[in-house]
Enzyme design. Structure first.
Site, short mmCIF file in Angstrom:
data_model
loop_
_atom_site.label_atom_id
_atom_site.label_comp_id
_atom_site.label_asym_id
_atom_site.label_seq_id
_atom_site.Cartn_x
_atom_site.Cartn_y
_atom_site.Cartn_z
N LYS A 157 0.89 -1.18 0.00
CA LYS A 157 0.00 0.00 0.00
C LYS A 157 0.92 1.22 0.00
CE LYS A 157 -1.93 2.97 1.96
NZ LYS A 157 -1.73 4.40 1.60
N GLY A 209 2.69 4.42 12.92
CA GLY A 209 3.31 3.14 13.30
C GLY A 209 2.62 2.53 14.52
N CYS A 252 13.51 10.28 7.11
CA CYS A 252 13.46 9.83 8.51
C CYS A 252 14.84 9.94 9.16
CB CYS A 252 12.91 8.41 8.60
SG CYS A 252 13.63 7.30 7.41
N GLY A 294 7.28 5.03 8.17
CA GLY A 294 6.46 6.25 8.20
C GLY A 294 6.52 6.89 9.56
N SER A 295 5.49 7.68 9.85
CA SER A 295 5.52 8.47 11.09
C SER A 295 5.27 7.57 12.31
CB SER A 295 4.49 9.58 11.03
OG SER A 295 3.21 9.03 10.89
N THR A 296 5.78 8.03 13.45
CA THR A 296 5.68 7.22 14.66
C THR A 296 4.23 7.00 15.07
OG1 THR A 296 7.86 7.99 15.33
CG2 THR A 296 6.47 7.13 17.08
P1 ADP Z 1 1.93 11.16 6.73
O1 ADP Z 1 1.22 11.46 8.01
O2 ADP Z 1 2.97 12.15 6.42
O3 ADP Z 1 1.05 10.89 5.56
P2 ADP Z 1 2.20 8.41 7.48
O4 ADP Z 1 3.27 7.84 8.32
O5 ADP Z 1 0.87 8.54 8.11
O6 ADP Z 1 2.73 9.82 6.99
O7 ADP Z 1 2.09 7.62 6.12
C1 ADP Z 1 2.89 6.54 5.75
C2 ADP Z 1 2.02 5.46 5.14
O8 ADP Z 1 1.11 4.99 6.11
C3 ADP Z 1 1.18 5.89 3.95
O9 ADP Z 1 1.13 4.83 3.01
C4 ADP Z 1 -0.18 6.10 4.57
O10 ADP Z 1 -1.25 5.98 3.66
C5 ADP Z 1 -0.21 4.98 5.58
N1 ADP Z 1 -1.16 5.16 6.69
C6 ADP Z 1 -1.59 6.31 7.26
N2 ADP Z 1 -2.47 6.07 8.25
C7 ADP Z 1 -2.63 4.73 8.33
C8 ADP Z 1 -3.38 3.83 9.16
N3 ADP Z 1 -4.18 4.29 10.12
N4 ADP Z 1 -3.27 2.51 8.95
C9 ADP Z 1 -2.44 2.02 7.99
N5 ADP Z 1 -1.71 2.80 7.18
C10 ADP Z 1 -1.78 4.14 7.33
#
Ligand code: ADP
Length: 495
Positions: A189, A247, A298, A242-244
């Protein structure tokens, strides 16, 4: 190999390119027909669209990956055969390098040369994991008399890879390379802000000989498609960069299904400049480590710790460098491009404002090119001095071109400050003193420590990951193969 007769991924519809998911070897839209518009961060103009996938599309992709894992030719292939497919994928990415680099640069707003660097790294990841596929083997274990015991490395099954928007080509390559080398099947994804190259790579993977269903990509929003994927009971393992905060949400979903995760999260990585550092070597690296990809990295070197005797000299030199930096559209290939979207640009502006209120001083800032299009999400790089090491600016990830500098006295304080956040991803130590290089590097709590160098981007061979809030598990290098597999112990009794 199952392929629709028309394998053109990005169909040209006037100016707009409508991309499709890759599920079970077929190019398909979201079942709802919904689409997400893709805008270029340099001018805010829509130039493509991707499917807005929902639960039903994610379910189709997971089912297809499950079927490919359980019954398909993939499971019967030798490790060497899987490796050959990855090597072919590497070669195909190289053939299409220009197209992929240009697409990545347009989709993310990164300067053109960074798109080239990313595709070069992706080629290397597929090459590396292609070569590694048949070398990740188990051990024979001396055991009781009359027994033979050995371990083997088994794939998890269906691996879900949730990919961010900052380095999609590279991060997809390190996830897919390691996961496929170990015999897993994949559902990717990508981020809603930058999905296009992931779809293209899945298409190339089919061409390289990946059986249908092995490499699936579903695009969509994080809260919708991402959440559906991370909660899907048919997924065996999740890898996320991705962001903490996101995560944490993904780990909660994984916990409900008792499945393993690899988490590569944020950072607040320090660069430590001791008074005896080679400043000619260090300062260009210090600047690049925070402006590369607009600071949306990161492993960005976002904190600078300068030893007191050289503090003023270093800040003066950095002020000159920062003042000369210019943010420009991706195709101008300048010092840095725009940020990914308006939300990110606003977030960075708010953190800069809050830092000023906290008493940090803007020592220098760069500029935005006069001809940068209105609709782009530009932020000039900022150098902050006199930052309180406990302030938000020194503790929290900005994910923008903002460097927080402060001074220290002696090794003890350097180590204490460097380790003084909840993160622990990367660190840089600059000193000519050999003993100090080893002492300090040893005490830093970070997944990667560089001495007289800095940079996580290079080195696909180097294990990468975090301590603390920066995450857990390791990507890149041979270690990633261990995360992407589970050890099985088999014991024979000689009767
Ligand atoms: P940003 O907040 O800058 O978009 P994210 O860390 O949220 O960074 O995004 C990294 C990835 O995680 C993207 O592919 C995003 O679509 C996905 N993502 C965001 N929220 C969720 C969630 N609740 N569950 C699973 N994946 C997510």
């Amino acid at each position: 190999m199952l392929k629709t007769p028309d394998t053109t991924l990005l169909r040209t519809v006037g100016e707009e390119r409508a991309a499709l998911n890759v599920i079970g070897g077929r190019m398909v839209g979201a079942q709802s027909g919904a689409r997400i518009e893709v805008a270029c961060p340099s001018d805010g103009k829509v130039f493509a669209s991707v499917p807005q996938s929902g639960e039903v599309d994610v379910d189709a992709a997971v089912r297809s990956a499950r079927q490919a894992f359980e019954t398909g030719p993939w499971s019967r292939m030798t490790a060497a055969e899987r490796g050959r497919i990855l090597s072919r994928l590497s070669a195909l990415v190289e053939v299409h390098a220009d197209e992929l680099a240009a697409l990545e640069s347009r989709d993310t707003g990164k300067p053109a040369r960074q798109g080239v660097a990313d595709v070069t790294a992706a080629i290397r990841y597929y090459e590396y994991y292609g070569g590694a596929a048949d070398k990740a083997h188990g051990d024979q274990i001396p055991f009781l008399d009359g027994y033979t015991a050995f371990t083997s490395r088994e794939p998890h099954g269906v691996v879900a890879g949730i990919i961010p928007w900052n380095y999609p080509l590279q991060i997809l390559a390190r996830v897919a390379g390691a996961a496929l080398a170990m015999g897993n099947t994949l559902v990717i994804k990508p981020a809603e802000d930058a999905s296009l190259t992931s779809l293209r790579i899945a298409d190339l993977a089919l061409e390289a000989g990946c059986p249908a269903g092995v490499f699936n990509v579903v695009t969509g929003y994080g809260g919708e498609a991402g959440a559906a994927l991370s909660a899907h009971p048919g997924v065996d393992y999740v890898t996320f960069t991705g962001s903490t905060g996101t995560g944490t949400a993904i780990q909660q979903a994984a916990a409900l299904n008792n499945r393993g995760v690899t988490m590569e999260l944020g950072g607040k990585s320090p660069q430590i400049l001791f008074a005896d550092a080679d400043l000619d070597a260090a300062l260009p690296v210090v600047v690049n480590a925070i402006i590369q990809n607009g600071g949306q990295t990161c492993s960005a070197g976002s904190r600078l710790l300068v030893e007191k005797p050289i503090h003023d000299e270093v800040m003066a030199a950095l002020a000159r460098s920062f003042s000369a930096l210019v943010a420009e559209p991706h195709h101008a290939d300048g010092d840095l491009g725009p940020l990914i979207n308006a939300r990110q640009a606003e977030r960075v502006a708010a953190m800069i404002e809050a830092a000023e209120k906290d008493g940090a001083e803007i020592v220098a800032q760069g500029s935005v090119a006069d001809d940068a299009p209105e609709g782009g999400h530009y932020r000039a790089p900022v150098l902050f001095g006199g930052v309180d090491p406990l302030s938000q600016l020194a503790q929290e990830e900005v994910f923008g071109p903002v460097l927080a500098a402060f001074s220290f006295e002696g090794e003890e304080e350097a180590v204490r400050l460097a380790n003084g956040t909840q993160y622990g991803l990367v660190a840089g130590v600059w000193t000519r003193d050999g003993g100090r290089q080893h002492r300090v590097a040893r005490r830093i709590r970070a997944g990667q420590v560089y001495v007289n160098a800095y940079g996580a981007g290079g080195g696909v061979e180097l294990p990468f990951g975090g301590f603390g809030r920066s995450g857990h598990g390791r990507e890149k290098g041979f270690e990633a193969l261990y995360d992407m597999s589970a050890t099985k112990t088999t014991v024979f009794r000689h009767i």
